[in-house]
Design a protein around this motif. Structure first.
Motif, PDB file in Angstrom:
ATOM      1  N   ALA A   1       0.570  -1.133   0.055  1.00  0.00           N
ATOM      2  CA  ALA A   1       0.167  -0.090  -0.067  1.00  0.00           C
ATOM      3  C   ALA A   1       0.650   1.343  -0.027  1.00  0.00           C
ATOM      4  O   ALA A   1       0.298   2.249   0.180  1.00  0.00           O
ATOM      5  CB  ALA A   1      -0.993  -0.092   1.144  1.00  0.00           C
ATOM      6  N   SER A   2       2.194   1.220   0.042  1.00  0.00           N
ATOM      7  CA  SER A   2       3.000   2.605   0.034  1.00  0.00           C
ATOM      8  C   SER A   2       2.978   3.190  -1.077  1.00  0.00           C
ATOM      9  O   SER A   2       3.250   4.610  -1.167  1.00  0.00           O
ATOM     10  CB  SER A   2       4.403   2.173   0.392  1.00  0.00           C
ATOM     11  N   ARG A   3       2.780   2.703  -2.345  1.00  0.00           N
ATOM     12  CA  ARG A   3       2.742   3.367  -3.626  1.00  0.00           C
ATOM     13  C   ARG A   3       1.864   2.572  -4.751  1.00  0.00           C
ATOM     14  O   ARG A   3       1.265   1.811  -4.438  1.00  0.00           O
ATOM     15  CB  ARG A   3       4.214   3.582  -4.051  1.00  0.00           C
ATOM     16  N   GLY A   4       1.841   3.577  -5.854  1.00  0.00           N
ATOM     17  CA  GLY A   4       1.277   2.792  -6.883  1.00  0.00           C
ATOM     18  C   GLY A   4      -0.434   2.484  -6.652  1.00  0.00           C
ATOM     19  O   GLY A   4      -1.067   3.255  -5.779  1.00  0.00           O
ATOM     20  N   LEU A   5      -0.783   1.398  -7.265  1.00  0.00           N
ATOM     21  CA  LEU A   5      -2.347   1.156  -7.048  1.00  0.00           C
ATOM     22  C   LEU A   5      -2.522   0.755  -5.576  1.00  0.00           C
ATOM     23  O   LEU A   5      -3.644   1.318  -5.153  1.00  0.00           O
ATOM     24  CB  LEU A   5      -2.394  -0.293  -7.774  1.00  0.00           C
ATOM     25  N   GLY A   6      -1.731   0.212  -4.634  1.00  0.00           N
ATOM     26  CA  GLY A   6      -1.981   0.068  -3.178  1.00  0.00           C
ATOM     27  C   GLY A   6      -2.240   1.416  -2.630  1.00  0.00           C
ATOM     28  O   GLY A   6      -3.155   1.404  -1.881  1.00  0.00           O
ATOM     29  N   ARG A   7      -1.391   2.334  -2.834  1.00  0.00           N
ATOM     30  CA  ARG A   7      -1.570   3.575  -2.395  1.00  0.00           C
ATOM     31  C   ARG A   7      -2.823   4.318  -2.548  1.00  0.00           C
ATOM     32  O   ARG A   7      -3.829   4.890  -2.032  1.00  0.00           O
ATOM     33  CB  ARG A   7      -0.430   4.512  -2.330  1.00  0.00           C
ATOM     34  N   ALA A   8      -3.248   4.094  -4.134  1.00  0.00           N
ATOM     35  CA  ALA A   8      -4.363   4.736  -4.576  1.00  0.00           C
ATOM     36  C   ALA A   8      -5.635   4.214  -3.960  1.00  0.00           C
ATOM     37  O   ALA A   8      -6.646   4.737  -3.510  1.00  0.00           O
ATOM     38  CB  ALA A   8      -4.497   4.778  -6.074  1.00  0.00           C
ATOM     39  N   ILE A   9      -5.743   2.659  -3.965  1.00  0.00           N
ATOM     40  CA  ILE A   9      -6.825   1.957  -3.204  1.00  0.00           C
ATOM     41  C   ILE A   9      -6.806   2.470  -1.647  1.00  0.00           C
ATOM     42  O   ILE A   9      -8.074   2.673  -1.281  1.00  0.00           O
ATOM     43  CB  ILE A   9      -6.468   0.471  -3.317  1.00  0.00           C
ATOM     44  N   ALA A  10      -5.887   2.517  -0.946  1.00  0.00           N
ATOM     45  CA  ALA A  10      -5.907   2.857   0.406  1.00  0.00           C
ATOM     46  C   ALA A  10      -6.462   4.244   0.569  1.00  0.00           C
ATOM     47  O   ALA A  10      -7.243   4.314   1.421  1.00  0.00           O
ATOM     48  CB  ALA A  10      -4.708   2.539   1.037  1.00  0.00           C
ATOM     49  N   THR A  11      -5.970   5.096  -0.183  1.00  0.00           N
ATOM     50  CA  THR A  11      -6.575   6.536   0.012  1.00  0.00           C
ATOM     51  C   THR A  11      -7.970   6.630  -0.504  1.00  0.00           C
ATOM     52  O   THR A  11      -8.826   7.343   0.119  1.00  0.00           O
ATOM     53  CB  THR A  11      -5.591   7.353  -1.053  1.00  0.00           C
ATOM     54  N   THR A  12      -8.581   5.835  -1.373  1.00  0.00           N
ATOM     55  CA  THR A  12      -9.627   5.871  -1.942  1.00  0.00           C
ATOM     56  C   THR A  12     -10.791   5.333  -0.799  1.00  0.00           C
ATOM     57  O   THR A  12     -11.915   5.674  -0.530  1.00  0.00           O
ATOM     58  CB  THR A  12      -9.967   5.199  -3.099  1.00  0.00           C
ATOM     59  N   LEU A  13     -10.278   4.336  -0.105  1.00  0.00           N
ATOM     60  CA  LEU A  13     -11.242   3.638   0.816  1.00  0.00           C
ATOM     61  C   LEU A  13     -11.323   4.377   2.185  1.00  0.00           C
ATOM     62  O   LEU A  13     -12.327   4.815   2.818  1.00  0.00           O
ATOM     63  CB  LEU A  13     -10.386   2.300   1.422  1.00  0.00           C
ATOM     64  N   ALA A  14     -10.048   5.304   2.393  1.00  0.00           N
ATOM     65  CA  ALA A  14     -10.222   6.002   3.479  1.00  0.00           C
ATOM     66  C   ALA A  14     -10.937   7.429   3.069  1.00  0.00           C
ATOM     67  O   ALA A  14     -11.829   7.880   4.068  1.00  0.00           O
ATOM     68  CB  ALA A  14      -8.770   6.742   3.824  1.00  0.00           C
ATOM     69  N   GLU A  15     -10.867   7.586   1.930  1.00  0.00           N
ATOM     70  CA  GLU A  15     -11.931   8.794   1.621  1.00  0.00           C
ATOM     71  C   GLU A  15     -13.417   8.474   1.660  1.00  0.00           C
ATOM     72  O   GLU A  15     -14.304   9.388   1.883  1.00  0.00           O
ATOM     73  CB  GLU A  15     -11.739   9.306  -0.024  1.00  0.00           C
ATOM     74  N   ALA A  16     -13.460   7.308   1.547  1.00  0.00           N
ATOM     75  CA  ALA A  16     -14.970   6.718   1.777  1.00  0.00           C
ATOM     76  C   ALA A  16     -15.234   6.278   3.176  1.00  0.00           C
ATOM     77  O   ALA A  16     -16.401   5.916   3.438  1.00  0.00           O
ATOM     78  CB  ALA A  16     -15.117   5.530   0.778  1.00  0.00           C
ATOM     79  N   GLY A  17     -14.559   6.940   3.942  1.00  0.00           N
ATOM     80  CA  GLY A  17     -14.730   6.701   5.531  1.00  0.00           C
ATOM     81  C   GLY A  17     -14.145   5.688   6.289  1.00  0.00           C
ATOM     82  O   GLY A  17     -14.251   5.718   7.348  1.00  0.00           O
TER      83      GLY A  17
END
Length: 252
Positions: A14-30
């Motif tokens: 999750a530190s970069r690339g797809l993983g980081r984008a996924i983690a950020t999107t899930l966090a933005e969703a709450g």
């Protein structure tokens, strides 16, 4: 109230690339998100990027191919946030090379991260999800598991296995309220891909894609969000191609 409020997610690689984008999107969703990567500093830096914008996140260093490390990561997640609802098995270690040049250490590492990492992630996550009444697992596969090219024997093999593991896990875990799905991207415009492929190659891949472009990290992250959320509550055992239609396109 956002759709993943009160949900806890763990994302590997999750530190970069797809993983980081996924983690950020899930966090933005709450969701409260645990970011796992090989190096603790990488994971923590990525988590700080989420918390700096108002999200809830924590970084943990762990090798997903290490069963005990994944058990510890999930235990810390449960201890910190009170449970686990969503697991995204994204971590992958990859090397493209001709069949005759593949060495044992490369084979072991790719299978260890790409396949064993899913097994150990599931083993660690299932009891925590069961305690919450169920959950959602999203494995990151690849269209390379369906459309092969030269020098991709191991990568294509591992990603084809992800589809099979997803189906098998969905059958076993469905009665426990745990859905298991996968996302299969085509070429995605991550920093790593741009460093590996020149502009001419990327343009050729875009031209061979029916939608006329290569994918973005957001394309994949939004697909993961849908599969993680209750909007896909009756969907399990599926591998969703997020590929701009290239899987159906005839290429000369």
């Amino acid at each position: 109230m956002t759709e993943l409020s009160n949900k806890i997610a763990l994302v590997t690689g999750a530190s970069r690339g797809l993983g980081r984008a996924i983690a950020t999107t899930l966090a933005e969703a709450g969701a409260s998100v645990v970011l796992v990567d090989l190096k603790d500093a990488w994971a923590q830096t990525a988590a700080e990027g989420i918390t700096a914008t108002g999200g809830t996140a924590m970084g943990i260093g762990a090798d997903v191919s290490d069963r005990a490390a994944m058990q510890r990561a999930v235990a810390r997640c449960v201890e910190t946030f009170g449970g686990l609802d969503i697991l995204v098995n994204n971590a992958m270690w990859n090397r493209y090379e001709p069949i005759e040049q593949i060495e044992p250490d490369v084979l072991s590492r790719m299978v260890g991260v790409g396949m064993a990492g899913i097994v150990w992630g599931l083993q660690a996550a299932v009891p925590a999800m069961r305690a919450r009444g169920g959950g959602s697992v999203v494995n990151i596969g690849s269209m390379a598991g369906r459309i092969a090219s030269a020098n991709t024997l191991l990568y294509s093999g591992v990603k084809a296995a992800v589809d099979g593991m997803t189906r098998a896990a969905s059958v076993e875990l469905g009665p426990q309220g745990i859905r298991v799905n996968a996302v299969a991207p085509s070429t995605i415009a991550t920093d790593a891909v741009r460093a590996m492929l020149d502009a001419e190659t990327l343009a050729a891949r875009a031209a061979s894609t029916p939608l006329g472009r290569i994918g973005t990290e957001a394309d994949i992250a939004q697909a993961v969000l849908w599969l993680a959320s209750e909007r896909s509550g009756f969907v399990t055992g599926q591998s969703l191609a997020v590929d701009g239609g290239i899987g159906h396109a005839f290429r000369r």
